[in-house]
Design an enzyme around this catalytic site. Structure first.
Site, PDB file in Angstrom:
ATOM      1  N   GLY A 246       0.829  -1.206   0.000  1.00  4.80           N
ATOM      2  CA  GLY A 246       0.000   0.000   0.000  1.00  4.80           C
ATOM      3  C   GLY A 246       0.860   1.252   0.000  1.00  4.80           C
ATOM      4  N   ASP A 301       7.485 -15.574  -5.720  1.00  8.02           N
ATOM      5  CA  ASP A 301       6.445 -16.245  -6.514  1.00  8.02           C
ATOM      6  C   ASP A 301       6.889 -16.530  -7.954  1.00  8.02           C
ATOM      7  OD1 ASP A 301       4.979 -15.892  -4.261  1.00  8.02           O
ATOM      8  OD2 ASP A 301       3.523 -14.498  -5.113  1.00  8.02           O
ATOM      9  N   ARG A 346       1.075 -16.365  -4.631  1.00 15.07           N
ATOM     10  CA  ARG A 346      -0.211 -15.672  -4.596  1.00 15.07           C
ATOM     11  C   ARG A 346      -1.149 -16.088  -5.730  1.00 15.07           C
ATOM     12  NH1 ARG A 346      -1.246 -11.326  -1.997  1.00 15.07           N
ATOM     13  NH2 ARG A 346       0.763 -10.308  -1.932  1.00 15.07           N
ATOM     14  N   VAL A 460      10.037 -19.380   4.148  1.00 17.91           N
ATOM     15  CA  VAL A 460      10.653 -19.550   2.822  1.00 17.91           C
ATOM     16  C   VAL A 460      11.151 -18.229   2.235  1.00 17.91           C
ATOM     17  CG1 VAL A 460       9.203 -21.572   2.341  1.00 17.91           C
ATOM     18  CG2 VAL A 460       8.574 -19.363   1.364  1.00 17.91           C
TER      19      VAL A 460
HETATM   20  N1  LIG Z   1      -1.268  -0.879 -10.156  1.00 19.58           N
HETATM   21  C1  LIG Z   1      -0.492  -0.214  -9.299  1.00 19.58           C
HETATM   22  N2  LIG Z   1      -0.148   1.071  -9.542  1.00 19.58           N
HETATM   23  C2  LIG Z   1       0.651   1.756  -8.690  1.00 19.58           C
HETATM   24  N3  LIG Z   1       1.189   1.216  -7.569  1.00 19.58           N
HETATM   25  C3  LIG Z   1       0.901  -0.064  -7.284  1.00 19.58           C
HETATM   26  C4  LIG Z   1       0.051  -0.847  -8.126  1.00 19.58           C
HETATM   27  N4  LIG Z   1      -0.062  -2.068  -7.589  1.00 19.58           N
HETATM   28  C5  LIG Z   1       0.676  -2.055  -6.457  1.00 19.58           C
HETATM   29  N5  LIG Z   1       1.258  -0.862  -6.274  1.00 19.58           N
HETATM   30  C6  LIG Z   1       2.129  -0.495  -5.152  1.00 19.58           C
HETATM   31  O1  LIG Z   1       3.303  -1.297  -5.214  1.00 19.58           O
HETATM   32  C7  LIG Z   1       3.691  -1.700  -3.916  1.00 19.58           C
HETATM   33  C8  LIG Z   1       3.921  -3.163  -3.856  1.00 19.58           C
HETATM   34  O2  LIG Z   1       2.804  -3.890  -4.385  1.00 19.58           O
HETATM   35  P1  LIG Z   1       2.402  -5.326  -3.813  1.00 19.58           P
HETATM   36  O3  LIG Z   1       2.117  -5.229  -2.366  1.00 19.58           O
HETATM   37  O4  LIG Z   1       1.362  -5.872  -4.693  1.00 19.58           O
HETATM   38  O5  LIG Z   1       3.740  -6.163  -3.907  1.00 19.58           O
HETATM   39  P2  LIG Z   1       4.565  -6.724  -5.131  1.00 19.58           P
HETATM   40  O6  LIG Z   1       5.435  -5.681  -5.665  1.00 19.58           O
HETATM   41  O7  LIG Z   1       3.618  -7.351  -6.108  1.00 19.58           O
HETATM   42  O8  LIG Z   1       5.474  -7.787  -4.431  1.00 19.58           O
HETATM   43  P3  LIG Z   1       5.113  -9.240  -3.864  1.00 19.58           P
HETATM   44  O9  LIG Z   1       5.624 -10.223  -4.847  1.00 19.58           O
HETATM   45  O10 LIG Z   1       5.808  -9.333  -2.583  1.00 19.58           O
HETATM   46  O11 LIG Z   1       3.628  -9.325  -3.725  1.00 19.58           O
HETATM   47  C9  LIG Z   1       2.624  -1.219  -2.948  1.00 19.58           C
HETATM   48  O12 LIG Z   1       3.147  -0.139  -2.192  1.00 19.58           O
HETATM   49  C10 LIG Z   1       1.470  -0.811  -3.831  1.00 19.58           C
HETATM   50  O13 LIG Z   1       0.786   0.312  -3.325  1.00 19.58           O
HETATM   51  O1  LIG Z   2       1.501 -11.766   4.123  1.00 17.13           O
HETATM   52  P1  LIG Z   2       2.101 -10.811   3.149  1.00 17.13           P
HETATM   53  O2  LIG Z   2       3.404 -10.265   3.583  1.00 17.13           O
HETATM   54  O3  LIG Z   2       1.199  -9.725   2.733  1.00 17.13           O
HETATM   55  O4  LIG Z   2       2.460 -11.623   1.819  1.00 17.13           O
HETATM   56  C1  LIG Z   2       2.014 -12.872   1.411  1.00 17.13           C
HETATM   57  C2  LIG Z   2       2.186 -13.000  -0.090  1.00 17.13           C
HETATM   58  O5  LIG Z   2       3.417 -12.465  -0.503  1.00 17.13           O
HETATM   59  C3  LIG Z   2       4.136 -13.395  -1.296  1.00 17.13           C
HETATM   60  O6  LIG Z   2       5.130 -13.937  -0.482  1.00 17.13           O
HETATM   61  C4  LIG Z   2       4.787 -12.728  -2.451  1.00 17.13           C
HETATM   62  O7  LIG Z   2       3.842 -12.195  -3.315  1.00 17.13           O
HETATM   63  C5  LIG Z   2       3.079 -14.419  -1.706  1.00 17.13           C
HETATM   64  O8  LIG Z   2       3.635 -15.659  -1.984  1.00 17.13           O
HETATM   65  C6  LIG Z   2       2.134 -14.399  -0.554  1.00 17.13           C
HETATM   66  O9  LIG Z   2       0.823 -14.713  -0.945  1.00 17.13           O
HETATM   67 MG   LIG Z   3       2.493  -9.075  -6.271  1.00 26.67          MG
END
Ligand SMILES: Nc1ncnc2c1ncn2[C@@H]1O[C@H](COP(=O)(O)OP(=O)(O)OP(=O)(O)O)[C@@H](O)[C@H]1O
Ligand SMILES: O=P(O)(O)OC[C@H]1O[C@](O)(CO)[C@@H](O)[C@@H]1O
Ligand SMILES: [Mg+2]
Length: 535
Positions: A246, A301, A346, A460
């Site tokens: 977020g 992932d 995820r 992990v």
């Molecule tokens: N479509 C988007 N546009 C702008 N910012 C985004 C968008 N989606 C996610 N973010 C921002 O990117 C950050 C990381 O997103 P998210 O929590 O989905 O993790 P991630 O980068 O996909 O990594 P993970 O693999 O751990 O889930 C957050 O701070 C979120 O607010």
């Molecule tokens: O509990 P958290 O930190 O939000 O993240 C859990 C998710 O993050 C990941 O580790 C990476 O996207 C996923 O495998 C899992 O679903």
């Molecule tokens: Mg993600």
């Protein structure tokens, strides 16, 4: 013939929602922006996994003799790397990055580059994205562009240091931010980014604490970084800078970038973070800021498309197979033992599939890309009954999204529709669900079963990178800095087809990569487990 192409390697018979091949990325660009099936069943709102395709869709007529040229032109356009010179009139200067440093009589290093050193990458250097030429769309895991699979050539830009750079190192302020969930190797990348920036001569390097929130939350101060400070951070897991989900709006992040006078931003994260990095890059362009935004793909992932793997994935698999090993030992040592392991992922089953393959101890591997029934004649429970009867024990590995997020299939578990701070759907617990189902099933048939459920969850990913991830992180981190100095922005530093390349971020945020259930890897996994089709 128009490009309403047969789909090989898709997940359902109707229009595919989750497309995974290069051919699909090209031909089906517009189907992905149809977010209908991506909507949460309960809230009817699109989930954050449904990122609209930004790439142009070109209709191909394979009877047109020039279709290959048209394909390649579109490809080149889409994979062309955005540069700060697209909006800014800038003259380059010779790089300050050289490993062949001259030494002054005092022994101090002089960063004057040596002309004769042949260690730079040319801007026109490319790496081939695909190296297999499938003879037919029916070949296992075939990814074909045209119905006859006649065309392969697809080039992407090689990563590495350029001879010319677009920043004065001593004027640069560089910032690093780590977003999303934890991932092994974050510290290795931070460290290499700092080392490489210093090698160029950058003095002003800062870390933004706790992901994108660090740009906004009062009381979170940026952290000055130096080689001395980050020297040993790779010895521990986690993120030296902290992570978060977020956070602020893109415009607020860019306001903060402007206020802090940041010239280069290195963004480490998964698909959400890449979408964020792309939005920041676009906003900087809109405001005509000379800022290079360079991403490094992180996620256990392994669900970012087009690249061989993301950093952290190998380590997560290694840790996951330890859990499987424990489940195996427990199951084998118990009377009618059933070891059940739930692994992260995820929306894709890469960790479960690879950990099952690497452990060699799994009898049943369940992933979200492949539908399965628990009950009934061909269900998982019936198979477990057989395994207990024939072998005396068994091991099941289930991906956290299995039975959910399958879109095209009947889902086993309903999600609440709740999302996390980043908008990611919060999944139901398939592990606990299966544990209960197995217990009830064996009780129902009057057969003793001793179920040992292991959920290693954060274990992990909260660990230090293994050797192969550490190398990947090192190269990706260094290349991220080379990319920024070369004047690119809106790119990601990654590995494609064993070569280190830059890809435009727009090309990797179209949809999460998922296991190809018609691909060789999944078939190898099935050969290893010996499991039948559970439908
Ligand atoms: N479509 C988007 N546009 C702008 N910012 C985004 C968008 N989606 C996610 N973010 C921002 O990117 C950050 C990381 O997103 P998210 O929590 O989905 O993790 P991630 O980068 O996909 O990594 P993970 O693999 O751990 O889930 C957050 O701070 C979120 O607010
Ligand atoms: O509990 P958290 O930190 O939000 O993240 C859990 C998710 O993050 C990941 O580790 C990476 O996207 C996923 O495998 C899992 O679903
Ligand atoms: Mg993600």
């Amino acid at each position: 013939m128009a490009a309403a192409v047969k789909t090989s390697g898709g997940f359902c018979n109707t229009q595919q929602q989750w497309l995974h091949s290069t051919r699909d990325l090209f031909l089906h660009g517009s189907t992905r922006s149809n977010a209908k099936e991506c909507k949460s069943k309960k809230t009817k709102k699109p989930t954050s996994l449904c990122v609209k395709a930004t790439s142009a869709k070109v209709e191909l007529d394979f009877n047109d003799p020039s279709w290959k040229q048209k394909f390649q032109e579109d490809w080149d356009n889409r994979f062309n790397l955005p540069r700060i010179t697209d909006i800014y009139d800038l003259k380059p200067r010779p790089t300050t990055f050289s490993l062949k440093k001259q030494r002054t009589p005092t022994g101090d290093e002089d960063s004057t580059p040596m002309d004769m050193w042949n260690g730079y990458v040319n801007n026109d250097d490319r790496a081939l994205m695909k190296v297999i030429k499938y003879s037919s769309p029916t070949s296992a895991g075939a990814e074909c562009i045209d119905p006859d699979c006649s065309w392969v050539e697809q080039w992407v830009h090689r990563a590495g240091p350029r001879k010319d750079i677009y920043y004065e190192p001593n004027e640069v302020k560089a910032a690093i931010v780590t977003c999303g969930g934890l991932c092994p190797g974050l510290n290795d990348v931070i460290r290499q980014v700092v080392f490489t920036l210093e090698t160029y001569g950058v003095k002003n390097i800062v870390g933004i604490p706790f992901g994108f929130r660090g740009f906004f939350e009062k009381g979170l101060k940026e952290m000055p970084l130096s080689r001395n400070l980050v020297e040993n951070i790779n010895l521990a897991g986690g993120s030296f800078l902290g992570v978060s989900r977020g956070g602020p709006k893109t415009s607020e992040i860019v306001d903060s970038i402007q206020a802090r006078r940041i010239d280069m931003l290195f963004v480490l994260g998964g698909n959400g973070t890449h979408a964020g990095a792309n939005a920041i890059h676009d906003e900087c362009r809109k405001r005509k800021l000379k800022v290079s935004v360079v991403a490094v793909p992180k996620t256990i992932d392994n669900d970012i498309p087009l690249m061989d793997k993301t950093f952290g994935f190998d380590t997560a698999v290694e840790e996951a197979q330890r859990a499987i090993n424990s489940a195996y030992i427990e199951a084998r040592s118990a009377y009618h033992g059933i070891g059940l392991v739930k692994l992260m992922g995820r929306s894709s089953g890469f960790i479960a599939m690879h950990a099952s393959l690497s452990s060699g101890q799994v009898d049943v591997c369940l992933i979200p890309e492949v539908s399965f029934a628990l009950d009934g004649e061909y269900g998982v429970l019936q198979h477990l009954e057989q395994l207990i009867k024939n072998k005396g024990f068994c091991v099941v590995c289930v991906a956290e999204a299995a039975g959910q997020f399958t879109f095209c299939f009947q889902e086993l578990l309903q999600n609440s529709g709740a999302t996390d701070a980043s908008g990611n759907a919060i999944l139901s617990d398939i592990g606990v669900h299966m544990q209960q189902k197995i217990k009830t099933h064996f009780k129902g048939i009057g057969v003793h079963a001793d179920i040992k459920y292991i959920d290693p969850t954060y274990m992990v990913r909260a660990c230090r990178a293994n050797a192969s991830d550490a190398i990947l992180c090192t190269v990706l981190g260094q290349n991220a800095v080379h990319g920024a100095f070369a004047g690119f922005s809106g790119i990601t530093s990654c590995i494609c087809n064993t070569h280190y390349v830059y890809l435009p971020v727009t090309q990797v945020i179209t949809a999460p990569k998922r296991v190809n259930h018609k691909g060789r890897m999944w078939h190898r996994c099935l050969t290893s487990t010996g499991q039948p089709d559970f439908r």
